[in-house]
Structure formats: structure tokens, C-alpha cells
Design an enzyme around this catalytic site. Structure first.
Site, PDB file in Angstrom:
ATOM      1  N   ARG A   1       0.833  -1.203   0.000  1.00 34.57           N
ATOM      2  CA  ARG A   1       0.000   0.000   0.000  1.00 34.57           C
ATOM      3  C   ARG A   1       0.869   1.255   0.000  1.00 34.57           C
ATOM      4  O   ARG A   1       1.016   1.935  -1.014  1.00 34.57           O
ATOM      5  CB  ARG A   1      -0.944  -0.012   1.213  1.00 34.57           C
ATOM      6  CG  ARG A   1      -2.104   0.996   1.112  1.00 34.57           C
ATOM      7  CD  ARG A   1      -1.754   2.400   1.581  1.00 34.57           C
ATOM      8  NE  ARG A   1      -1.302   2.461   2.957  1.00 34.57           N
ATOM      9  CZ  ARG A   1      -0.823   3.556   3.530  1.00 34.57           C
ATOM     10  NH1 ARG A   1      -0.716   4.686   2.841  1.00 34.57           N
ATOM     11  NH2 ARG A   1      -0.397   3.545   4.780  1.00 34.57           N
ATOM     12  N   ASP A   2       1.483   1.554   1.110  1.00 36.81           N
ATOM     13  CA  ASP A   2       2.298   2.767   1.207  1.00 36.81           C
ATOM     14  C   ASP A   2       3.515   2.681   0.289  1.00 36.81           C
ATOM     15  O   ASP A   2       3.961   3.685  -0.261  1.00 36.81           O
ATOM     16  CB  ASP A   2       2.740   2.947   2.661  1.00 36.81           C
ATOM     17  CG  ASP A   2       3.333   4.315   2.941  1.00 36.81           C
ATOM     18  OD1 ASP A   2       3.243   5.187   2.071  1.00 36.81           O
ATOM     19  OD2 ASP A   2       3.889   4.505   4.037  1.00 36.81           O
TER      20      ASP A   2
ATOM     21  N   HIS B   1      10.119   7.350   7.892  1.00 41.14           N
ATOM     22  CA  HIS B   1      10.682   7.492   6.555  1.00 41.14           C
ATOM     23  C   HIS B   1      12.163   7.833   6.681  1.00 41.14           C
ATOM     24  O   HIS B   1      12.604   8.384   7.692  1.00 41.14           O
ATOM     25  CB  HIS B   1       9.935   8.580   5.778  1.00 41.14           C
ATOM     26  CG  HIS B   1       8.565   8.146   5.342  1.00 41.14           C
ATOM     27  ND1 HIS B   1       8.213   8.008   4.022  1.00 41.14           N
ATOM     28  CD2 HIS B   1       7.467   7.799   6.059  1.00 41.14           C
ATOM     29  CE1 HIS B   1       6.953   7.601   3.937  1.00 41.14           C
ATOM     30  NE2 HIS B   1       6.476   7.476   5.163  1.00 41.14           N
TER      31      HIS B   1
ATOM     32  N   ASN C   1      10.127   4.394   2.909  1.00 45.01           N
ATOM     33  CA  ASN C   1       9.962   3.933   4.286  1.00 45.01           C
ATOM     34  C   ASN C   1      11.195   3.184   4.772  1.00 45.01           C
ATOM     35  O   ASN C   1      12.062   2.794   3.978  1.00 45.01           O
ATOM     36  CB  ASN C   1       8.770   2.974   4.356  1.00 45.01           C
ATOM     37  CG  ASN C   1       7.450   3.628   4.071  1.00 45.01           C
ATOM     38  OD1 ASN C   1       6.876   4.284   4.926  1.00 45.01           O
ATOM     39  ND2 ASN C   1       6.951   3.452   2.852  1.00 45.01           N
TER      40      ASN C   1
ATOM     41  N   HIS D   1       6.275   4.613  12.508  1.00 42.78           N
ATOM     42  CA  HIS D   1       6.322   4.554  11.043  1.00 42.78           C
ATOM     43  C   HIS D   1       7.299   5.641  10.582  1.00 42.78           C
ATOM     44  O   HIS D   1       6.934   6.814  10.512  1.00 42.78           O
ATOM     45  CB  HIS D   1       4.913   4.822  10.501  1.00 42.78           C
ATOM     46  CG  HIS D   1       4.773   4.703   9.021  1.00 42.78           C
ATOM     47  ND1 HIS D   1       3.897   3.822   8.426  1.00 42.78           N
ATOM     48  CD2 HIS D   1       5.373   5.359   7.999  1.00 42.78           C
ATOM     49  CE1 HIS D   1       3.962   3.953   7.110  1.00 42.78           C
ATOM     50  NE2 HIS D   1       4.857   4.881   6.833  1.00 42.78           N
TER      51      HIS D   1
ATOM     52  N   CYS E   1       4.920   9.643   0.013  1.00 44.41           N
ATOM     53  CA  CYS E   1       3.584  10.140   0.312  1.00 44.41           C
ATOM     54  C   CYS E   1       3.168  11.086  -0.805  1.00 44.41           C
ATOM     55  O   CYS E   1       3.882  12.047  -1.093  1.00 44.41           O
ATOM     56  CB  CYS E   1       3.551  10.869   1.656  1.00 44.41           C
ATOM     57  SG  CYS E   1       1.945  11.585   2.043  1.00 44.41           S
TER      58      CYS E   1
END
Length: 311
Positions: free
Chosen positions: A31-32, A222, A262, A220, A253
Site C-alpha cells: 500500500r504505502d 521514513h 519507508n 512509522h 507520500c
């Protein structure tokens, strides 16, 4: 001689007693990791990616998002992907749900676990959600209430927890207020997001320290400034035991231009193995999966561990 041929020294117990014995990895690659890709990745490739991740031992795979296709075209295939997904026993497949319409789609797809995406700052709430900081909760409340009534689990993401590209520094107290409102609303867990990758270990400590229920936190990070792993280890030392990461370091993002990839799941697993912390992942299988996905995307993986193990 490759890194795995040399062998990774491991410990039978964590380096220090205040590290968790086991870390839950919340894999966000599908997803991300893929949402910011400009070329549409075929559904068949995404499904194979999820299958390979499950084969590598990952048990939480964030599969997709029900955001409007206009805003994230890469995830316009959410229904098709979930319809074709082979759900493995013992593997959870949460999806991101931005609003009630997204929840309707998630319920129709038979999803059992959703995540909502909040902001710690006014600026990002307006850009990402078209809401003020307070108005975002008015949008989330009916989503969470309905989801819980339907028996779904709800996770809350908070973006811009450590810095905002429009507002600069973010006060930890502001993050705490947003987090507590999400927990009070019914989220079982909240994930503290370093959306633009500006966090440092000291700031991570400050933000986490303000929460009473650290066992309900995830992180989470980055890797914009190369601090994602250091920040993660700091969070573990503070009592957090769930970490979001992306296979091969994929990600970004679409609403924050300075957001880079990430934390790579392989980099995390390599560190956990060396510290004697349980994680349940086959590192070699995972690295092969990320190398395969890098081939599908037409560029090398940014993960240093993937490069070392598959180069």
C-alpha cells in the site's frame, strides 16, 4: 563473499532488558510502498507481491487503500485486488479507509481490519483531508463507530508527528492530543508517522514519553535523512513493539513531496536478528521478494540489506 555467507552474529536475548522480546512488523509495502509509483503496477504483480511477503513469514500485510482513485490512481484497483487475494491463515490484511464511502467499499469487500489516517498538524489536515485539525475527527467518528459495530478492528495513523514541511517543528503535546482522541474514539492502536523523515532519536523519545499506553503505539519512519532505523531502535527501547516498514524500502507520500522511502523491512529484520529480538521473518526470502519487486519497477532496491544479500 556475500553478507549471508559470512553469517550474521545473533544473540539469544535482546541486548538490553528494556528492548521487547518480540517485534510485530506491520508491512506496508503493497500500500504505502506502491501508492506513489507513477506507472500503474498490474494487479497480478501486486497479488504476487503479497503472496511472496506472506511466504516470507510476514503476518500483517497492509493490502491497499479505499482512497478515491482520483487522488491515488495506483490504488484504484482496490476491489479487484481484494477479490483476487488469497487470504492466508494467520495473516491479517488491513486496508486504509479515508471516510464513510471508503468504509462502505471496505465492508463490501469483506475486510476485517481497517486503518484511518489522521494528521498531527493543521496544514497537513487541510492538504491531505481537506479538513481542519478538529474537523478531521468529525469525519473519522462515524467511520470508527460503524466499523466497530460491524466487528472490524480500527487502527489510527497520525502523520507529521515529528515535523511538518509547512509548519516546521511539531510540539509533542499536539501529537499526544491527536493520539488520545483516536484511542478514545476506539482505535486499538495508533501509528506515529514521521511523514517527511525529519525525526531524530531524542525527538522520538519526547513524543513517545507523553503517552500513557505505550503498548498501543506503533512507529512509522521514513528515511529521508537516513535516521529511520536509529529512530526505530529508539522507539523499541522506549517500549514500542510494533513497527511499520516496507519491503525493499519502497514508499513515499503523494501529499508530502519531501517524503522518501519507508524504513526497509530487510534493514529492520537484519538489526532485530543481530539483537536477538524475535520477528518471525525469513530474511533471505524477503530480500529475494524485494529484489523481484525492484525488477518489476525497473530500478534497484534502495535497501542496503537487499543489495548485500542479492547483489
Amino acid at each position: 563473499m556475500g553478507a549471508r555467507e559470512v553469517g550474521l552474529p545473533t544473540r539469544s536475548v535482546p541486548l538490553e532488558s528494556f528492548y521487547p522480546q518480540r517485534v510485530t512488523i506491520w508491512e506496508v509495502g503493497a500500500r504505502d510502498g506502491l501508492q506513489n509509483e507513477k506507472s500503474i503496477v498490474p494487479v497480478a504483480t501486486k497479488l504476487e507481491f503479497l503472496g511472496r511477503l506472506a511466504d516470507a513469514g510476514l503476518t500483517t500485510l497492509e493490502a491497499t487503500s479505499f482512497v478515491h482513485p482520483k487522488w491515488v490512481p495506483q490504488l484504484a484497483d482496490a476491489e479487484e485486488l481484494l477479490a483476487g487475494l488469497e487470504r492466508r491463515p494467520g495473516v491479517d490484511y488491513p486496508v486504509l479507509v479515508p471516510n464513510e464511502r471508503g468504509l462502505d467499499r471496505a465492508l463490501a469487500a469483506g475486510v476485517g481490519h481497517i486503518a484511518i489516517f489522521a494528521s498531527a498538524t493543521e496544514s497537513f489536515a487541510k492538504r491531505n483531508l481537506n479538513r481542519t485539525l478538529d474537523e478531521q475527527f468529525e469525519m473519522f467518528e462515524p467511520v470508527v463507530t460503524r466499523a466497530l459495530a460491524e466487528g472490524l478492528r480500527v487502527r489510527g495513523y497520525i502523520s507529521m508527528c515529528f515535523g511538518d514541511q509547512w509548519e516546521g517543528d511539531v510540539e509533542p503535546e499536539q501529537v499526544h492530543r491527536v493520539g488520545e482522541r483516536l484511542l478514545d474514539m476506539g482505535c486499538w492502536q495508533i501509528s506515529l508517522g514521521d511523514t517527511i523523515g525529519v525525526a531524530t532519536p531524542g525527538l522520538v523519545e519526547d513524543v513517545i514519553a507523553g503517552f500513557d499506553e505505550i503498548d498501543r503505539l506503533a512507529v512509522h519512519f521514513h528515511d529521508t535523512y537516513g535516521q529511520a532505523l536509529a529512530n526505530t531502535l529508539t522507539a523499541l527501547r522506549c517500549g514500542v513493539s510494533t513497527v511499520d516498514s516496507s519491503a525493499g524500502g519502497l514508499g513515499g507520500c503523494p501529499y508530502a513531496e519531501s517524503a522518501t522511502g519507508n524504513l526497509a523491512t530487510e534493514d529492520l529484520v537484519w538489526a532485530l536478528e543481530g539483537m536477538g529480538i524475535e520477528h518471525g521473518v525469513d530474511l533471505d526470502a524477503l530480500a529475494r521478494t524485494s529484489a523481484w519487486m525492484a525488477e518489476q519497477l525497473g530500478r534497484p532496491s534502495p535497501s542496503r540489506v537487499v543489495q548485500a544479500l542479492t547483489g
